[in-house]
Each structure stands twice: as C-alpha cells, then as structure tokens.
Design a protein around this motif. Structure first.
Motif, PDB file in Angstrom:
ATOM      1  N   LEU A 150      14.885  15.576 -29.856  1.00  0.00           N
ATOM      2  CA  LEU A 150      13.579  16.179 -29.452  1.00  0.00           C
ATOM      3  C   LEU A 150      12.624  16.850 -30.392  1.00  0.00           C
ATOM      4  O   LEU A 150      11.661  16.534 -31.041  1.00  0.00           O
ATOM      5  N   ALA A 151      13.289  18.238 -31.445  1.00  0.00           N
ATOM      6  CA  ALA A 151      12.333  18.309 -32.102  1.00  0.00           C
ATOM      7  C   ALA A 151      12.654  17.219 -33.710  1.00  0.00           C
ATOM      8  O   ALA A 151      11.972  17.747 -34.425  1.00  0.00           O
ATOM      9  N   MET A 152      13.791  16.536 -33.719  1.00  0.00           N
ATOM     10  CA  MET A 152      13.228  15.250 -34.641  1.00  0.00           C
ATOM     11  C   MET A 152      12.672  14.576 -34.549  1.00  0.00           C
ATOM     12  O   MET A 152      12.945  13.624 -35.568  1.00  0.00           O
ATOM     13  N   GLY A 153      12.322  14.235 -33.807  1.00  0.00           N
ATOM     14  CA  GLY A 153      11.086  13.657 -33.328  1.00  0.00           C
ATOM     15  C   GLY A 153      11.513  12.255 -32.611  1.00  0.00           C
ATOM     16  O   GLY A 153      11.185  11.267 -32.316  1.00  0.00           O
ATOM     17  N   VAL A 154      12.966  12.318 -31.704  1.00  0.00           N
ATOM     18  CA  VAL A 154      13.291  11.045 -31.394  1.00  0.00           C
ATOM     19  C   VAL A 154      12.490  11.259 -30.586  1.00  0.00           C
ATOM     20  O   VAL A 154      12.243  11.715 -29.125  1.00  0.00           O
ATOM     21  N   PRO A 155      12.137   9.674 -29.244  1.00  0.00           N
ATOM     22  CA  PRO A 155      11.224   9.082 -28.442  1.00  0.00           C
ATOM     23  C   PRO A 155      12.368  10.172 -26.822  1.00  0.00           C
ATOM     24  O   PRO A 155      13.327  10.348 -27.024  1.00  0.00           O
ATOM     25  N   LEU A 156      11.195  10.378 -26.202  1.00  0.00           N
ATOM     26  CA  LEU A 156      11.488  11.325 -25.022  1.00  0.00           C
ATOM     27  C   LEU A 156      12.321  10.522 -24.164  1.00  0.00           C
ATOM     28  O   LEU A 156      13.694  10.708 -23.892  1.00  0.00           O
ATOM     29  N   ALA A 157      12.402   8.682 -23.710  1.00  0.00           N
ATOM     30  CA  ALA A 157      13.377   8.288 -23.450  1.00  0.00           C
ATOM     31  C   ALA A 157      14.472   7.964 -23.099  1.00  0.00           C
ATOM     32  O   ALA A 157      15.097   7.919 -21.828  1.00  0.00           O
ATOM     33  N   PRO A 158      14.837   7.509 -24.937  1.00  0.00           N
ATOM     34  CA  PRO A 158      16.337   7.384 -24.801  1.00  0.00           C
ATOM     35  C   PRO A 158      16.975   9.189 -24.620  1.00  0.00           C
ATOM     36  O   PRO A 158      17.878   8.572 -24.062  1.00  0.00           O
ATOM     37  N   VAL A 159      16.552  10.343 -25.111  1.00  0.00           N
ATOM     38  CA  VAL A 159      16.640  11.877 -25.091  1.00  0.00           C
ATOM     39  C   VAL A 159      16.854  11.426 -23.727  1.00  0.00           C
ATOM     40  O   VAL A 159      18.685  11.744 -22.824  1.00  0.00           O
ATOM     41  N   MET A 160      16.059  11.691 -22.984  1.00  0.00           N
ATOM     42  CA  MET A 160      16.348  11.290 -21.379  1.00  0.00           C
ATOM     43  C   MET A 160      17.456  10.807 -19.962  1.00  0.00           C
ATOM     44  O   MET A 160      18.279  10.866 -19.484  1.00  0.00           O
ATOM     45  N   ALA A 161      17.385   9.313 -21.182  1.00  0.00           N
ATOM     46  CA  ALA A 161      19.031   8.547 -20.893  1.00  0.00           C
ATOM     47  C   ALA A 161      20.020   9.546 -20.841  1.00  0.00           C
ATOM     48  O   ALA A 161      20.580   9.009 -20.188  1.00  0.00           O
ATOM     49  N   PHE A 162      19.874   9.698 -22.152  1.00  0.00           N
ATOM     50  CA  PHE A 162      21.452  10.414 -22.763  1.00  0.00           C
ATOM     51  C   PHE A 162      21.874  11.919 -21.722  1.00  0.00           C
ATOM     52  O   PHE A 162      22.485  12.244 -21.128  1.00  0.00           O
ATOM     53  N   TRP A 163      20.157  12.299 -21.870  1.00  0.00           N
ATOM     54  CA  TRP A 163      20.271  13.591 -21.268  1.00  0.00           C
ATOM     55  C   TRP A 163      20.742  13.926 -19.125  1.00  0.00           C
ATOM     56  O   TRP A 163      21.648  14.524 -19.268  1.00  0.00           O
ATOM     57  N   LEU A 164      20.884  12.211 -18.430  1.00  0.00           N
ATOM     58  CA  LEU A 164      20.264  11.993 -16.994  1.00  0.00           C
ATOM     59  C   LEU A 164      22.108  11.625 -17.118  1.00  0.00           C
ATOM     60  O   LEU A 164      22.730  11.608 -16.448  1.00  0.00           O
ATOM     61  N   ALA A 165      22.261  10.928 -18.174  1.00  0.00           N
ATOM     62  CA  ALA A 165      24.388  10.207 -18.056  1.00  0.00           C
ATOM     63  C   ALA A 165      25.040  10.951 -18.721  1.00  0.00           C
ATOM     64  O   ALA A 165      25.987  11.008 -17.668  1.00  0.00           O
ATOM     65  N   SER A 166      24.849  11.475 -19.785  1.00  0.00           N
ATOM     66  CA  SER A 166      26.279  12.395 -19.663  1.00  0.00           C
ATOM     67  C   SER A 166      26.794  13.020 -19.307  1.00  0.00           C
ATOM     68  O   SER A 166      27.941  13.795 -19.058  1.00  0.00           O
ATOM     69  N   PRO A 167      26.173  14.491 -17.979  1.00  0.00           N
ATOM     70  CA  PRO A 167      26.936  15.267 -17.680  1.00  0.00           C
ATOM     71  C   PRO A 167      27.876  14.410 -16.182  1.00  0.00           C
ATOM     72  O   PRO A 167      27.882  14.644 -15.821  1.00  0.00           O
TER      73      PRO A 167
END
Length: 345
Positions: free
Chosen positions: A114-131
């Motif tokens: 997020l600090a690098m400017g990656v859009p929240l949408a793919p970050v959220m996708a990764f965040w939810l799937a990863s755990p």
C-alpha cells in the motif's frame, strides 16, 4: 516462501510464545490428572497416536516450507502485483492461496504494497486469500480432513480473494477507500523487502552451503513450531472427545440448515488457534456431528479475521477499510460454508 517461517519470524520463535504452548499443555495435563486421573493416559495415548498418523504429512509440509525458504522462492511474491488492475486481482487472489503468509505475518507485506502505491483492490484480494491456506496447510488438510476438503478450501481462498478484490475495485472507482493506510504507518519493514527487491530464485539450493544451512535451520524451526502446536491441538481434541457430548455438538453445529454455519462463522473469530492447530480440532468435531460446511466456515473466518489478525489490521488501515475487511471475512466465510455444505454433504 513459507507461512510457517513467516509466522516463526513474527511471533512463533519468541520464547514467550513457545513457553505459552508448553505451559498450556502442562496445565491441561495436570488438570486432567488431578480431576480425572483415569483420563490422563487415554489423552496421552490419543495425542501420540494422532501425531504419529499425521507425521508423514507433517514431514512433507516441513520439507515444502524449508525448500521455499532455502531457494528464496518467497521473492516471487513481487511478481503478483504488476499489470492491469483486473489482472492484478486475479493474480493476487491465486497467488494468495498459494503464498506462505499467515494472517499476522502478511501485515508487513501489505503495508509495503500500500505504501508503494499498489491499488487496494489486488492487495485486498491477496490479503483475504493468503491466510486461508498455503501449500503446507494444504498437505496437512489432506491428512486430517481429506483431499476434497483441502481442494474446496483452496478454491474458497481464491474465491474469497476475488470477491473482496472486485468489490473493492468497484468501490474505489466511485471514490471510496482512497488513502487506506493510517497516518504514520511505514513501508512494511523487512517484510516489504520481498516486494521492493526482485531477487533470483536459486532452485538447486543444495549446491550452495549457505542455502543448505538455511534449509536445515528452517526445517528444525518449523518442526518445533508445528510439532508443538499439533501436539497441543491433538491434546485439545482428546479432551473434546472425552468431555464434549456428541449430541451437544450435533445439536449446535450439526443437522441441516444454515444456522450451524452462521454460528461457526461467528465462533471462528474468537475461538481460532491457528490454521494448523485448528485442523485436528475440526476433525474431532466433524466426527462428533459437526457439519462439513460449518467446519469450513470456521476455518476460513478464523484464518482471515482471528482476533490477533484483526487487531493487526486495525492498527494498519483506516476504519472504513478495516470494517470492509471484516465484512468480507464474515460474509464470505458464511457463503463458503453454505456452498461447501452443499458440495461435501
């Protein structure tokens, strides 16, 4: 590239964490010996036999984790967040289901993205799937709950990531969820290095002495971590088998309908231990009448939104993003539980 290694580095390798697991096990055994001595030996026997039966899968999962660490395959994470937004969501969700990060260990990486400017949408996708699952957990799930359950859990992880990613993308296109990080949050520290650097993966790690040492140390650390948690989980399972009436479990979480799945979704948040310890516990509950769909909802909800993970998320992002994260976790886990029940029966 190991959730086990990441978790070890973040919280598992500290003496306090190790002592708590051992102390809890000792307290439980002492309580059994004092208040119900005839159950003491059966609980030890149950724990030992369950551990031995799971040992082949445990060894395989440790090998996967150590190999990923020794080769540097965790650096592949940086390649999941490049390209068009829609493609990034698909890639991030799929990579999240195959990634090594637990719900807490993924936090520094998310901060860096997020600090690098990656859009929240793919970050959220990764965040939810990863755990929800990782390669080592997939193997252990096969060993405890069966191949069908493991495959559905992996599909569920990807589906949950896609749902969260595309809903977030839709909201972002309408001006919501801008600047998601809290003020003062850094760029992820050492966890962010996996995104900022594009290091080469050294697949034949046995050709390098330092990587061999890394493989060995990772395997030992993971054996200690997983071994203690699984033994503790089997001990808890022995207690449930001995003291929790099957009819009570069946009445609360068994039977037909969506009620048991909804309860399991809500209970999964505070009751979740960790992804590995929860597996044999779910195995015991299913044997006592718990719905397969309820078990799936419990595992997914607990993995994504357990109390420690939720606290970490709350400290990282602003309140609207945190609220959305919880909604995704609970609604998605419930839907996954309903679908899983229809599939697994």
């Amino acid at each position: 590239m190991s959730a086990l290694t990441s978790q070890l580095r973040r919280i598992g390798t500290s003496a306090r964490q190790t002592d708590r697991v051992l102390l809890a096990a000792c307290i439980i055994l002492a309580a059994i010996f004092i208040f119900d001595a005839p159950q003491f030996v059966p609980s030890l026997q149950f724990t030992a036999e369950s551990f031995v039966s799971t040992a082949p899968f445990l060894v395989l999962s440790i090998g996967i984790a150590a190999y990923a660490t020794a080769t540097g395959a965790d650096n592949l994470i940086s390649r999941a967040f490049a390209g068009r937004p829609v493609r990034m969501v698909f890639t991030a969700a799929a990579f999240g289901a195959l990634s090594p990060f637990c719900s807490c260990g993924v936090i520094p990486l998310i901060a860096a993205l997020l600090a690098m400017g990656v859009p929240l949408a793919p970050v959220m996708a990764f965040w939810l799937a990863s755990p929800v699952i990782d390669p080592a957990m997939f193997v252990l799930t096969i060993g405890t709950l069966g191949a069908d359950f493991a495959v559905i859990k992996m599909i569920s992880a990807i589906a949950l990531g896609l749902m969260g990613g595309f809903v977030t993308m839709w909201l972002g296109a309408r001006g919501f969820l801008s600047d998601p990080l809290r003020d003062g949050v850094g760029n992820g520290g050492c966890g962010g290095a996996k995104v900022r650097s594009h290091k080469e993966v050294f697949w034949k790690f046995w050709q390098d002495g330092e990587r061999i040492k890394k493989f060995r140390s990772s395997a030992i650390a993971n054996m200690i971590f997983l071994g203690k948690w699984l033994a503790f989980a089997f001990l808890l399972e022995s207690i449930m088998v001995a003291y929790v009436p099957a009819e009570s479990v069946s009445g609360l979480l068994g039977g037909d309908g969506i009620g048991p799945i909804a309860i399991a979704t809500l209970v999964g948040v505070p009751a979740y231990l960790n992804g590995y310890a929860a597996l044999p516990i779910m195995e015991g509950l299913i044997a006592q009448g718990m719905q397969s769909g309820a078990a799936m909802a419990f595992l997914v909800a607990g993995g994504v939104s357990s109390i420690p993970a939720a606290i970490a998320v709350f400290a990282l992002v602003k309140k609207p993003v945190f609220a959305l994260y919880l909604v995704y976790a609970l609604v998605g886990s419930f839907a996954i539980g309903v679908i899983s029940q229809a599939w697994l029966g």
